[in-house]
Design a protein around this motif. Structure first.
Motif, PDB file in Angstrom:
ATOM      1  N   TYR A 125     -41.795  31.058 -18.025  1.00 13.90           N
ATOM      2  CA  TYR A 125     -43.123  30.460 -17.858  1.00 13.90           C
ATOM      3  C   TYR A 125     -43.187  29.597 -16.610  1.00 13.90           C
ATOM      4  O   TYR A 125     -44.156  29.653 -15.843  1.00 13.90           O
ATOM      5  CB  TYR A 125     -43.504  29.649 -19.102  1.00 13.90           C
ATOM      6  CG  TYR A 125     -44.317  30.448 -20.083  1.00 13.90           C
ATOM      7  CD1 TYR A 125     -45.707  30.377 -20.086  1.00 13.90           C
ATOM      8  CD2 TYR A 125     -43.697  31.302 -20.989  1.00 13.90           C
ATOM      9  CE1 TYR A 125     -46.455  31.128 -20.969  1.00 13.90           C
ATOM     10  CE2 TYR A 125     -44.439  32.059 -21.885  1.00 13.90           C
ATOM     11  CZ  TYR A 125     -45.817  31.965 -21.869  1.00 13.90           C
ATOM     12  OH  TYR A 125     -46.560  32.723 -22.739  1.00 13.90           O
ATOM     13  N   PHE A 126     -42.159  28.776 -16.380  1.00 17.34           N
ATOM     14  CA  PHE A 126     -42.170  27.926 -15.189  1.00 17.34           C
ATOM     15  C   PHE A 126     -42.118  28.768 -13.916  1.00 17.34           C
ATOM     16  O   PHE A 126     -42.785  28.452 -12.928  1.00 17.34           O
ATOM     17  CB  PHE A 126     -40.980  26.958 -15.219  1.00 17.34           C
ATOM     18  CG  PHE A 126     -41.068  25.921 -16.301  1.00 17.34           C
ATOM     19  CD1 PHE A 126     -42.289  25.424 -16.731  1.00 17.34           C
ATOM     20  CD2 PHE A 126     -39.913  25.424 -16.898  1.00 17.34           C
ATOM     21  CE1 PHE A 126     -42.376  24.467 -17.733  1.00 17.34           C
ATOM     22  CE2 PHE A 126     -39.984  24.459 -17.895  1.00 17.34           C
ATOM     23  CZ  PHE A 126     -41.212  23.976 -18.305  1.00 17.34           C
ATOM     24  N   MET A 140     -50.809  26.419  -5.571  1.00 18.60           N
ATOM     25  CA  MET A 140     -50.414  25.593  -6.699  1.00 18.60           C
ATOM     26  C   MET A 140     -49.428  24.536  -6.224  1.00 18.60           C
ATOM     27  O   MET A 140     -48.499  24.834  -5.469  1.00 18.60           O
ATOM     28  CB  MET A 140     -49.771  26.455  -7.786  1.00 18.60           C
ATOM     29  CG  MET A 140     -49.314  25.677  -8.997  1.00 18.60           C
ATOM     30  SD  MET A 140     -48.573  26.773 -10.246  1.00 18.60           S
ATOM     31  CE  MET A 140     -47.933  25.559 -11.390  1.00 18.60           C
ATOM     32  N   GLU A 141     -49.618  23.286  -6.681  1.00 20.61           N
ATOM     33  CA  GLU A 141     -48.767  22.190  -6.238  1.00 20.61           C
ATOM     34  C   GLU A 141     -48.032  21.482  -7.378  1.00 20.61           C
ATOM     35  O   GLU A 141     -46.905  21.028  -7.209  1.00 20.61           O
ATOM     36  CB  GLU A 141     -49.615  21.148  -5.478  1.00 20.61           C
ATOM     37  CG  GLU A 141     -50.318  21.680  -4.243  1.00 20.61           C
ATOM     38  CD  GLU A 141     -49.446  21.601  -3.012  1.00 20.61           C
ATOM     39  OE1 GLU A 141     -48.307  21.102  -3.105  1.00 20.61           O
ATOM     40  OE2 GLU A 141     -49.910  22.043  -1.933  1.00 20.61           O
ATOM     41  N   HIS A 166     -45.243  16.249 -19.300  1.00 20.02           N
ATOM     42  CA  HIS A 166     -44.156  16.238 -18.335  1.00 20.02           C
ATOM     43  C   HIS A 166     -44.724  16.807 -17.034  1.00 20.02           C
ATOM     44  O   HIS A 166     -45.704  17.566 -17.049  1.00 20.02           O
ATOM     45  CB  HIS A 166     -42.987  17.077 -18.826  1.00 20.02           C
ATOM     46  CG  HIS A 166     -42.495  16.676 -20.182  1.00 20.02           C
ATOM     47  ND1 HIS A 166     -41.478  15.767 -20.373  1.00 20.02           N
ATOM     48  CD2 HIS A 166     -42.884  17.061 -21.427  1.00 20.02           C
ATOM     49  CE1 HIS A 166     -41.260  15.605 -21.663  1.00 20.02           C
ATOM     50  NE2 HIS A 166     -42.091  16.384 -22.332  1.00 20.02           N
ATOM     51  N   MET A 167     -44.097  16.471 -15.918  1.00 18.43           N
ATOM     52  CA  MET A 167     -44.675  16.858 -14.633  1.00 18.43           C
ATOM     53  C   MET A 167     -43.645  17.545 -13.740  1.00 18.43           C
ATOM     54  O   MET A 167     -42.527  17.054 -13.559  1.00 18.43           O
ATOM     55  CB  MET A 167     -45.219  15.617 -13.916  1.00 18.43           C
ATOM     56  CG  MET A 167     -45.979  15.905 -12.641  1.00 18.43           C
ATOM     57  SD  MET A 167     -47.604  16.655 -12.923  1.00 18.43           S
ATOM     58  CE  MET A 167     -48.508  15.234 -13.571  1.00 18.43           C
ATOM     59  N   ILE A 168     -44.032  18.707 -13.202  1.00 18.71           N
ATOM     60  CA  ILE A 168     -43.185  19.466 -12.280  1.00 18.71           C
ATOM     61  C   ILE A 168     -43.924  19.644 -10.962  1.00 18.71           C
ATOM     62  O   ILE A 168     -45.115  19.973 -10.942  1.00 18.71           O
ATOM     63  CB  ILE A 168     -42.841  20.859 -12.844  1.00 18.71           C
ATOM     64  CG1 ILE A 168     -42.072  20.740 -14.157  1.00 18.71           C
ATOM     65  CG2 ILE A 168     -42.028  21.658 -11.832  1.00 18.71           C
ATOM     66  CD1 ILE A 168     -41.801  22.085 -14.817  1.00 18.71           C
ATOM     67  N   ARG A 169     -43.207  19.451  -9.866  1.00 17.67           N
ATOM     68  CA  ARG A 169     -43.792  19.720  -8.547  1.00 17.67           C
ATOM     69  C   ARG A 169     -43.302  21.069  -8.025  1.00 17.67           C
ATOM     70  O   ARG A 169     -42.108  21.384  -8.068  1.00 17.67           O
ATOM     71  CB  ARG A 169     -43.428  18.631  -7.535  1.00 17.67           C
ATOM     72  CG  ARG A 169     -44.194  18.809  -6.221  1.00 17.67           C
ATOM     73  CD  ARG A 169     -44.044  17.638  -5.292  1.00 17.67           C
ATOM     74  NE  ARG A 169     -45.027  17.712  -4.216  1.00 17.67           N
ATOM     75  CZ  ARG A 169     -45.112  16.857  -3.213  1.00 17.67           C
ATOM     76  NH1 ARG A 169     -44.264  15.826  -3.149  1.00 17.67           N
ATOM     77  NH2 ARG A 169     -46.031  16.990  -2.282  1.00 17.67           N
ATOM     78  N   TYR A 170     -44.243  21.866  -7.527  1.00 14.76           N
ATOM     79  CA  TYR A 170     -43.959  23.157  -6.909  1.00 14.76           C
ATOM     80  C   TYR A 170     -44.239  23.019  -5.412  1.00 14.76           C
ATOM     81  O   TYR A 170     -45.388  22.913  -5.006  1.00 14.76           O
ATOM     82  CB  TYR A 170     -44.874  24.238  -7.480  1.00 14.76           C
ATOM     83  CG  TYR A 170     -44.551  24.680  -8.894  1.00 14.76           C
ATOM     84  CD1 TYR A 170     -44.054  25.961  -9.148  1.00 14.76           C
ATOM     85  CD2 TYR A 170     -44.758  23.841  -9.981  1.00 14.76           C
ATOM     86  CE1 TYR A 170     -43.758  26.383 -10.436  1.00 14.76           C
ATOM     87  CE2 TYR A 170     -44.474  24.252 -11.274  1.00 14.76           C
ATOM     88  CZ  TYR A 170     -43.973  25.518 -11.498  1.00 14.76           C
ATOM     89  OH  TYR A 170     -43.690  25.925 -12.779  1.00 14.76           O
ATOM     90  N   GLU A 207     -37.953  26.810  -5.834  1.00 17.10           N
ATOM     91  CA  GLU A 207     -37.409  25.701  -6.591  1.00 17.10           C
ATOM     92  C   GLU A 207     -38.535  24.869  -7.179  1.00 17.10           C
ATOM     93  O   GLU A 207     -39.674  24.908  -6.695  1.00 17.10           O
ATOM     94  CB  GLU A 207     -36.494  24.826  -5.732  1.00 17.10           C
ATOM     95  CG  GLU A 207     -37.197  24.137  -4.572  1.00 17.10           C
ATOM     96  CD  GLU A 207     -36.244  23.256  -3.772  1.00 17.10           C
ATOM     97  OE1 GLU A 207     -35.149  23.743  -3.408  1.00 17.10           O
ATOM     98  OE2 GLU A 207     -36.588  22.089  -3.524  1.00 17.10           O
ATOM     99  N   ILE A 208     -38.227  24.150  -8.247  1.00 18.32           N
ATOM    100  CA  ILE A 208     -39.188  23.253  -8.874  1.00 18.32           C
ATOM    101  C   ILE A 208     -38.491  21.934  -9.161  1.00 18.32           C
ATOM    102  O   ILE A 208     -37.273  21.905  -9.383  1.00 18.32           O
ATOM    103  CB  ILE A 208     -39.781  23.842 -10.172  1.00 18.32           C
ATOM    104  CG1 ILE A 208     -38.677  24.166 -11.185  1.00 18.32           C
ATOM    105  CG2 ILE A 208     -40.614  25.083  -9.863  1.00 18.32           C
ATOM    106  CD1 ILE A 208     -39.190  24.712 -12.514  1.00 18.32           C
ATOM    107  N   THR A 209     -39.259  20.843  -9.158  1.00 21.88           N
ATOM    108  CA  THR A 209     -38.668  19.518  -9.322  1.00 21.88           C
ATOM    109  C   THR A 209     -39.419  18.731 -10.386  1.00 21.88           C
ATOM    110  O   THR A 209     -40.643  18.553 -10.280  1.00 21.88           O
ATOM    111  CB  THR A 209     -38.696  18.730  -7.999  1.00 21.88           C
ATOM    112  OG1 THR A 209     -38.077  19.505  -6.969  1.00 21.88           O
ATOM    113  CG2 THR A 209     -37.965  17.403  -8.148  1.00 21.88           C
TER     114      THR A 209
END
Length: 254
Positions: free
Chosen positions: A117-118, A175-176, A194-198, A212-214
């Motif tokens: 999904y991510f 997408m950010e 929860h928060m992920i940055r792309y 990568e994702i952070t």
């Protein structure tokens, strides 16, 4: 685990890798049916290569460290292969196969499609049974990112109470950010996002996927502040219109 099939996947990935590297442009000329989802999200899909290419694809594969994730995009059958264990969803049930009991730490039913999904964002936000809702912009370091909240109709998936919010660049529609909740264990809705940055992407067979994702820490108001941990990196991506036999997704017989 499944050595022959691992070799097959590795061969497919190797043979398709050269073709993927030649993809230096994204075709954004395909039409998007705006009645299916909000027009702004349609532009996000187009920025990432177009929903029509996504719907024609059959197989998505990527590596996360030593894990090889392979998913059938139609059935959502999935396999994660590693040197010491494998787990997956065969269309009916989630299974786990280990060289030694206890090697895998976690819940296979929760983990088997987590990174799918991510990784497959934003395209999985065009699945059936989704409800879209415009939300307030996310503000990070003075920049505003428009967003849409994604929720699910009843009995959709294993966690229909999960919510996602996709935030995108207001000018480019890239997408950010992704905000998401987790309800797998509690089976109850919650507002703990929860928060992920792309922010790193690559083109794979015409579509744009994350390199990568952070994960980010969040303040009391729910805004991201700083990275929570090192970035999770993805390698050896493969998107194919070919098919893999159903036996690939079955639990191996020891």
């Amino acid at each position: 685990m499944k050595k022959a099939l691992l070799l097959l996947i590795a061969t497919i990935i190797f043979s398709c890798k050269t073709e993927s590297k030649r993809d230096n442009k994204v075709d954004v000329t395909l039409e998007v049916k705006s009645e299916v989802f909000p027009m702004e999200l349609g532009k996000v899909f187009q920025k990432h290569g177009g929903i029509n290419i996504w719907r024609k694809a059959q197989i998505l594969s990527f590596n996360k460290g030593k894990e090889i994730h392979t998913a059938d995009l139609r059935s959502r059958k999935t396999v994660i292969n590693t040197p010491k264990y494998s787990l997956g969803f065969d269309g009916m049930e989630v299974w786990l196969s280990e060289d030694k009991k206890g090697i895998f730490k976690g819940n296979p039913a929760f983990y088997y499609n987590l990174y799918f999904y991510f990784y497959a964002m934003p395209f999985v936000l065009a699945d059936d049974g989704i409800i879209y809702e415009k939300v307030d912009d996310l503000v990070f370091k003075g920049v505003k990112y428009p967003g849409y909240k994604i929720s699910y109709k009843e009995n959709i998936g294993t966690s229909p109470d999960d919510n996602y919010i996709v935030y995108y660049n207001s000018e480019t529609y890239q997408m950010e950010w992704l905000a998401y909740t987790v309800t797998f264990s509690s089976k109850k809705p919650n507002d703990l996002f929860h928060m992920i940055r792309y922010n790193k992407w690559e083109v794979v067979s015409g579509l744009v996927f994350p390199k990568e994702i952070t994960w980010y820490k969040m303040d009391e108001s729910g805004l991201p502040t700083e990275p929570e941990k090192p970035a999770t990196k993805f390698t050896l991506p493969l998107l194919s219109q070919g098919k893999i036999g159903a036996s690939f997704f079955e639990k191996p017989i020891k």
